[in-house]
Design a protein around this motif. Sequence first.
Motif, mmCIF file in Angstrom:
data_model
loop_
_atom_site.group_PDB
_atom_site.id
_atom_site.type_symbol
_atom_site.label_atom_id
_atom_site.label_comp_id
_atom_site.label_asym_id
_atom_site.label_seq_id
_atom_site.Cartn_x
_atom_site.Cartn_y
_atom_site.Cartn_z
ATOM 1 N N ALA A 1 0.832 -1.204 0.000
ATOM 2 C CA ALA A 1 0.000 0.000 0.000
ATOM 3 C C ALA A 1 0.866 1.253 0.000
ATOM 4 N N GLN A 2 1.997 1.187 0.700
ATOM 5 C CA GLN A 2 2.899 2.337 0.724
ATOM 6 C C GLN A 2 3.442 2.609 -0.668
ATOM 7 N N ASP A 3 3.790 1.549 -1.402
ATOM 8 C CA ASP A 3 4.266 1.719 -2.772
ATOM 9 C C ASP A 3 3.226 2.439 -3.624
ATOM 10 N N ILE A 4 1.954 2.044 -3.487
ATOM 11 C CA ILE A 4 0.895 2.644 -4.299
ATOM 12 C C ILE A 4 0.745 4.119 -3.972
ATOM 13 N N VAL A 5 0.755 4.467 -2.698
ATOM 14 C CA VAL A 5 0.637 5.869 -2.292
ATOM 15 C C VAL A 5 1.786 6.685 -2.882
ATOM 16 N N GLU A 6 2.994 6.150 -2.812
ATOM 17 C CA GLU A 6 4.154 6.865 -3.347
ATOM 18 C C GLU A 6 4.063 7.014 -4.865
ATOM 19 N N ILE A 7 3.682 5.945 -5.538
ATOM 20 C CA ILE A 7 3.611 5.994 -6.999
ATOM 21 C C ILE A 7 2.497 6.930 -7.448
ATOM 22 N N ASP A 8 1.371 6.919 -6.759
ATOM 23 C CA ASP A 8 0.319 7.879 -7.099
ATOM 24 C C ASP A 8 0.820 9.310 -6.893
ATOM 25 N N SER A 9 1.560 9.545 -5.822
ATOM 26 C CA SER A 9 2.102 10.891 -5.586
ATOM 27 C C SER A 9 3.028 11.313 -6.718
ATOM 28 N N ILE A 10 3.888 10.397 -7.179
ATOM 29 C CA ILE A 10 4.789 10.713 -8.291
ATOM 30 C C ILE A 10 3.992 10.964 -9.564
ATOM 31 N N SER A 11 2.910 10.218 -9.764
ATOM 32 C CA SER A 11 2.086 10.438 -10.967
ATOM 33 C C SER A 11 1.489 11.842 -10.969
ATOM 34 N N TYR A 12 1.091 12.341 -9.795
ATOM 35 C CA TYR A 12 0.544 13.704 -9.715
ATOM 36 C C TYR A 12 1.637 14.748 -9.962
ATOM 37 N N VAL A 13 2.846 14.464 -9.483
ATOM 38 C CA VAL A 13 3.970 15.367 -9.747
ATOM 39 C C VAL A 13 4.234 15.448 -11.249
ATOM 40 N N ILE A 14 4.231 14.294 -11.915
ATOM 41 C CA ILE A 14 4.450 14.269 -13.360
ATOM 42 C C ILE A 14 3.335 15.014 -14.077
ATOM 43 N N CYS A 15 2.107 14.829 -13.634
ATOM 44 C CA CYS A 15 0.970 15.499 -14.267
ATOM 45 C C CYS A 15 1.093 17.021 -14.137
ATOM 46 N N ASP A 16 1.464 17.481 -12.952
ATOM 47 C CA ASP A 16 1.656 18.920 -12.745
ATOM 48 C C ASP A 16 2.798 19.448 -13.618
ATOM 49 N N ARG A 17 3.854 18.649 -13.737
ATOM 50 C CA ARG A 17 5.003 19.068 -14.535
ATOM 51 C C ARG A 17 4.636 19.198 -16.002
ATOM 52 N N MET A 18 3.725 18.356 -16.472
ATOM 53 C CA MET A 18 3.282 18.445 -17.869
ATOM 54 C C MET A 18 2.674 19.809 -18.167
ATOM 55 N N GLU A 19 1.952 20.354 -17.200
ATOM 56 C CA GLU A 19 1.314 21.656 -17.392
ATOM 57 C C GLU A 19 2.340 22.780 -17.436
ATOM 58 N N GLU A 20 3.482 22.591 -16.779
ATOM 59 C CA GLU A 20 4.512 23.622 -16.727
ATOM 60 C C GLU A 20 5.385 23.642 -17.974
ATOM 61 N N LEU A 21 5.587 22.481 -18.588
ATOM 62 C CA LEU A 21 6.514 22.385 -19.710
ATOM 63 C C LEU A 21 5.890 22.903 -21.006
ATOM 64 N N ASP A 22 6.667 23.611 -21.766
ATOM 65 C CA ASP A 22 6.217 24.112 -23.067
ATOM 66 C C ASP A 22 7.002 23.381 -24.160
ATOM 67 N N ILE A 23 6.698 22.091 -24.291
ATOM 68 C CA ILE A 23 7.370 21.247 -25.280
ATOM 69 C C ILE A 23 6.317 20.768 -26.273
ATOM 70 N N LYS A 24 6.453 21.125 -27.529
ATOM 71 C CA LYS A 24 5.441 20.806 -28.531
ATOM 72 C C LYS A 24 5.577 19.387 -29.068
ATOM 73 N N ASN A 25 6.778 18.864 -29.122
ATOM 74 C CA ASN A 25 7.004 17.523 -29.644
ATOM 75 C C ASN A 25 6.667 16.494 -28.562
ATOM 76 N N ASP A 26 5.730 15.605 -28.864
ATOM 77 C CA ASP A 26 5.231 14.692 -27.836
ATOM 78 C C ASP A 26 6.287 13.694 -27.366
ATOM 79 N N GLU A 27 7.116 13.202 -28.274
ATOM 80 C CA GLU A 27 8.166 12.266 -27.851
ATOM 81 C C GLU A 27 9.178 12.972 -26.952
#
Length: 222
Positions: A18-44
């Motif tokens: 369960a601890q692994d899941i909580v941590e991985i979900d937290s990292i997924s939210y960090v990545i999601c927030d970072r996507m909004e900050e980045l101005d990169i047009k090329n998807d790859e």
Amino acid sequence: MKKLGWLLLVFAPFLSSAQDIVEIDSISYVICDRMEELDIKNDEELMDKLYNEIAIPYIMSYPERKRQDAADRLFFRLQRNCTAFSLLLDRLSPPKSGTGRIFEKPEPTISDEDLQMFKEVDEFYYLEVDGVRTYVTMEKGIWKDHFADDTYSKLSYEWINEYEFVLEFIKSNNLGRANLSVKGDQYIYQVLSKEKNHFRVSVNVPGQREYQIFKFFFKPQE
């Protein structure tokens, strides 16, 4: 990582802590927030940036024997937790399943007669993103996915109003589904309309704005 190398995940045992899941979900939210900050047009380039900057350092923090498990779980939980990541995957690898995504709750147009037919049918199938069929049985409050590789998922279902039912994840031995969901995760399905050989259905993760529309077939395609 070049040419979608991040997709080449090896089948491995699933993380269960369960601890692994909580941590991985937290990292997924960090990545999601970072996507909004980045101005990169090329998807790859955007995907590589996200993985090199956040995902890989996190995965490498695990003991070597657990890194593949963590990579699998993070990849699939990102798809559940982050709409922007799911849309990015759609652009990189367009789905062959005919699904679509909208951001307002759709209104059902199905007749009472057709809705009753849906509730009486207990065998369906739908298409995965690669176009492969997954068969479904709905009986006595249990939903089972039967995948092409002979794996399965088991969920409970309960009607919550005339058009909607809630699925609650119980277990799965399928790589994708076992990493996508943990026990108790819920999905809200809504029956929208009946077509020639399928129903149009929406699915929503509670708390998210996204509604995925897909075809739920009740007889073989002609």
